[in-house]
Design a protein around this motif. Structure first.
Motif, PDB file in Angstrom:
ATOM      1  N   GLU A  53       0.698  -1.157  -0.080  1.00  0.00           N
ATOM      2  CA  GLU A  53      -0.106  -0.055   0.032  1.00  0.00           C
ATOM      3  C   GLU A  53       1.009   1.100  -0.066  1.00  0.00           C
ATOM      4  N   GLN A  54       1.827   1.163  -0.803  1.00  0.00           N
ATOM      5  CA  GLN A  54       2.463   2.720  -0.916  1.00  0.00           C
ATOM      6  C   GLN A  54       2.484   3.274  -2.412  1.00  0.00           C
ATOM      7  N   PRO A  55       1.421   4.027  -2.436  1.00  0.00           N
ATOM      8  CA  PRO A  55       1.328   4.539  -3.876  1.00  0.00           C
ATOM      9  C   PRO A  55       2.539   5.429  -4.325  1.00  0.00           C
ATOM     10  N   THR A  56       2.906   5.346  -5.537  1.00  0.00           N
ATOM     11  CA  THR A  56       3.896   6.158  -6.029  1.00  0.00           C
ATOM     12  C   THR A  56       3.442   7.682  -6.403  1.00  0.00           C
ATOM     13  N   SER A  57       4.345   8.429  -6.835  1.00  0.00           N
ATOM     14  CA  SER A  57       4.124   9.783  -7.282  1.00  0.00           C
ATOM     15  C   SER A  57       4.171   9.860  -8.852  1.00  0.00           C
ATOM     16  N   GLY A  58       3.726  10.597  -9.476  1.00  0.00           N
ATOM     17  CA  GLY A  58       3.930  10.824 -10.774  1.00  0.00           C
ATOM     18  C   GLY A  58       2.387  10.123 -11.498  1.00  0.00           C
ATOM     19  N   ALA A  59       1.945  10.964 -12.604  1.00  0.00           N
ATOM     20  CA  ALA A  59       0.572  10.320 -13.152  1.00  0.00           C
ATOM     21  C   ALA A  59       0.842   8.825 -13.582  1.00  0.00           C
ATOM     22  N   SER A  60       1.676   8.524 -14.325  1.00  0.00           N
ATOM     23  CA  SER A  60       1.650   7.321 -15.075  1.00  0.00           C
ATOM     24  C   SER A  60       1.856   6.128 -13.931  1.00  0.00           C
ATOM     25  N   ALA A  61       2.804   6.422 -13.081  1.00  0.00           N
ATOM     26  CA  ALA A  61       3.224   5.387 -12.109  1.00  0.00           C
ATOM     27  C   ALA A  61       1.933   5.279 -11.187  1.00  0.00           C
ATOM     28  N   ARG A  62       1.184   6.341 -10.962  1.00  0.00           N
ATOM     29  CA  ARG A  62      -0.065   6.243 -10.058  1.00  0.00           C
ATOM     30  C   ARG A  62      -1.029   5.634 -10.713  1.00  0.00           C
ATOM     31  N   LEU A  63      -1.219   5.845 -11.944  1.00  0.00           N
ATOM     32  CA  LEU A  63      -2.298   5.153 -12.779  1.00  0.00           C
ATOM     33  C   LEU A  63      -1.881   3.977 -12.925  1.00  0.00           C
ATOM     34  N   ALA A  64      -0.776   3.356 -12.917  1.00  0.00           N
ATOM     35  CA  ALA A  64      -0.230   1.792 -12.693  1.00  0.00           C
ATOM     36  C   ALA A  64      -0.887   1.330 -11.742  1.00  0.00           C
ATOM     37  N   TYR A  65      -0.256   2.156 -10.418  1.00  0.00           N
ATOM     38  CA  TYR A  65      -0.656   1.605  -9.088  1.00  0.00           C
ATOM     39  C   TYR A  65      -1.949   1.177  -8.994  1.00  0.00           C
ATOM     40  N   GLU A  66      -3.073   2.236  -9.352  1.00  0.00           N
ATOM     41  CA  GLU A  66      -4.442   2.050  -9.040  1.00  0.00           C
ATOM     42  C   GLU A  66      -4.888   0.950 -10.115  1.00  0.00           C
ATOM     43  N   MET A  67      -4.488   0.754 -11.249  1.00  0.00           N
ATOM     44  CA  MET A  67      -5.061  -0.074 -12.004  1.00  0.00           C
ATOM     45  C   MET A  67      -4.730  -1.537 -11.682  1.00  0.00           C
ATOM     46  N   ILE A  68      -3.411  -1.659 -10.967  1.00  0.00           N
ATOM     47  CA  ILE A  68      -3.063  -2.918 -10.497  1.00  0.00           C
ATOM     48  C   ILE A  68      -4.148  -3.410  -9.147  1.00  0.00           C
ATOM     49  N   ARG A  69      -4.087  -2.294  -8.375  1.00  0.00           N
ATOM     50  CA  ARG A  69      -4.859  -2.466  -7.321  1.00  0.00           C
ATOM     51  C   ARG A  69      -6.259  -2.848  -7.613  1.00  0.00           C
ATOM     52  N   ALA A  70      -6.725  -2.330  -8.719  1.00  0.00           N
ATOM     53  CA  ALA A  70      -8.175  -2.553  -8.840  1.00  0.00           C
ATOM     54  C   ALA A  70      -8.323  -3.737  -9.607  1.00  0.00           C
ATOM     55  N   SER A  71      -7.253  -4.120 -10.344  1.00  0.00           N
ATOM     56  CA  SER A  71      -7.354  -5.685 -10.855  1.00  0.00           C
ATOM     57  C   SER A  71      -7.314  -6.510  -9.662  1.00  0.00           C
ATOM     58  N   GLY A  72      -6.787  -6.418  -8.567  1.00  0.00           N
ATOM     59  CA  GLY A  72      -6.550  -7.524  -7.520  1.00  0.00           C
ATOM     60  C   GLY A  72      -8.076  -7.621  -7.191  1.00  0.00           C
ATOM     61  N   ASP A  73      -9.052  -6.538  -6.942  1.00  0.00           N
ATOM     62  CA  ASP A  73     -10.266  -6.677  -6.372  1.00  0.00           C
ATOM     63  C   ASP A  73     -11.150  -7.491  -7.643  1.00  0.00           C
ATOM     64  N   ILE A  74     -10.876  -7.081  -8.700  1.00  0.00           N
ATOM     65  CA  ILE A  74     -11.747  -7.908  -9.864  1.00  0.00           C
ATOM     66  C   ILE A  74     -11.261  -9.313 -10.108  1.00  0.00           C
ATOM     67  N   MET A  75     -10.001  -9.607 -10.020  1.00  0.00           N
ATOM     68  CA  MET A  75      -9.669 -10.818 -10.170  1.00  0.00           C
ATOM     69  C   MET A  75      -9.905 -12.065  -9.275  1.00  0.00           C
ATOM     70  N   VAL A  76     -10.156 -11.500  -7.816  1.00  0.00           N
ATOM     71  CA  VAL A  76     -10.584 -12.689  -6.939  1.00  0.00           C
ATOM     72  C   VAL A  76     -12.209 -13.477  -7.563  1.00  0.00           C
ATOM     73  N   PRO A  77     -13.191 -12.724  -7.483  1.00  0.00           N
ATOM     74  CA  PRO A  77     -14.462 -13.224  -7.972  1.00  0.00           C
ATOM     75  C   PRO A  77     -14.308 -13.800  -9.141  1.00  0.00           C
ATOM     76  N   ARG A  78     -13.716 -13.210 -10.033  1.00  0.00           N
ATOM     77  CA  ARG A  78     -13.520 -13.849 -11.563  1.00  0.00           C
ATOM     78  C   ARG A  78     -12.921 -15.178 -11.462  1.00  0.00           C
ATOM     79  N   THR A  79     -11.896 -15.079 -10.739  1.00  0.00           N
ATOM     80  CA  THR A  79     -10.852 -16.339 -10.764  1.00  0.00           C
ATOM     81  C   THR A  79     -11.655 -17.615 -10.080  1.00  0.00           C
TER      82      THR A  79
END
Ligand code: SAM
Length: 285
Positions: A53-79
């Protein structure tokens, strides 16, 4: 369509999501120990930041962080929904379409089943390099571009048997295909589905809000965003998906949205809109 381009980047994000979730989200129901080893060092580093839970600064890095975090939440029920359906079907052949960095061939306890992985050649070559670090038997790899190649011929050549039941896993791929490509792929699966086969399909239901979010993110992060070469091309209402499957002899037995599945698993619900519009249907032939 991913023709003439590099390996799928969305496949990496969903794998990162599974690596984020492994051991942290719904640990009594979800586990994917293959996810982390399938990632490159820099992709693993992004996963570790999210796990800590260490978000990075910079728009691109932050976008990647948020997408990966969101992906975790989605992958659990899907898998979990897909794993449960695969295990319940217990067929001798499992064909994973658009497999990306799916680790089921290595991690599911089905030693007598033959796994086939169908994917675009570029994504599949990348997967084979990455999978060298995994223990266990690899699947039979079948390179296919759904937009160009004849799936039935490719499966026949790879040793798939049309006269014994198959479980088809089609996860996270339908949105990237046009409606005619989806229809043609269902028709191809039908031709090679003996009685007792199951088709497990994850698809997106139409959502104006999700479309707008995705289009505006793609516009802002045109070059660096993971969707740069992988736009969504089709969404299906449950009724339309059920009609398509019925036309090809598959009767839908279950069709649930991921929000409903996540609620029953008791996982964190931070992606309500994405979860609500992503569905898993199980159909029998
Ligand atoms: C979001 S990834 C999903 C990967 C995997 N099913 C999972 O859920 O982890 C999308 C996958 O669809 C595949 N794909 C997209 N368009 C394709 C096409 N025209 N032919 C073959 N594969 C395609 C990509 O190569 C990629 O592996």
């Amino acid at each position: 369509m991913v023709t003439e381009r590099a390996a799928s980047r969305t496949a990496v994000i969903v794998c990162q999501g599974r690596a984020v979730a492994n051991g942290r989200l719904a640990p009594d129901r979800f586990a994917d120990p293959t996810a982390m080893p399938l990632l490159r060092a820099e992709e693993q580093a992004q996963v570790h930041l999210v796990r800590r839970e260490q978000p990075t600064s910079g728009a691109s890095a932050r976008l990647a962080y948020e997408m990966i975090r969101a992906s975790g939440d989605i992958m659990v029920p899907r898998t979990v929904a897909i794993d449960d359906a695969v295990l319940a079907a217990s067929a001798p052949q499992i064909v994973i379409l658009g497999a990306g960095l799916d680790g089921r061939a290595w991690r599911l306890p089905l030693p007598d089943a033959t796994f086939f992985e169908v994917d675009h050649p570029a994504s599949q070559k990348d997967k084979q390099d990455r999978a060298e670090s995994l223990d266990g038997n690899p699947p039979v790899y079948v390179p296919v571009d759904f937009a160009r190649d004849v799936l039935t011929d490719a499966l026949e050549s790879a040793g798939h048997r049309a006269n014994v039941p198959t479980v088809w896993v089609w996860e996270g791929v339908v949105p990237y295909l046009t409606r005619p490509e989806v229809t043609a792929t269902v028709a191809a699966m039908a031709v090679r589905s003996a009685s007792g086969s199951r088709l497990i399909v994850n698809y997106q239901a139409p959502s104006l809000l999700n479309d707008m979010i995705r289009k505006s993110m793609s516009a802002v992060f045109r070059k660096s965003g993971p969707w740069a070469g992988e736009p969504w091309r089709s969404a299906w209402s449950p009724a339309a998906m059920s009609r398509l499957l019925a036309t090809h002899g598959f009767a839908v037995r279950d069709d649930n949205d991921l929000l409903t599945i996540a609620t029953t698993l008791g996982v964190r619900l931070s992606q309500r809109s994405s979860l609500k519009n992503s569905r898993v249907a199980v159909a029998a032939r």
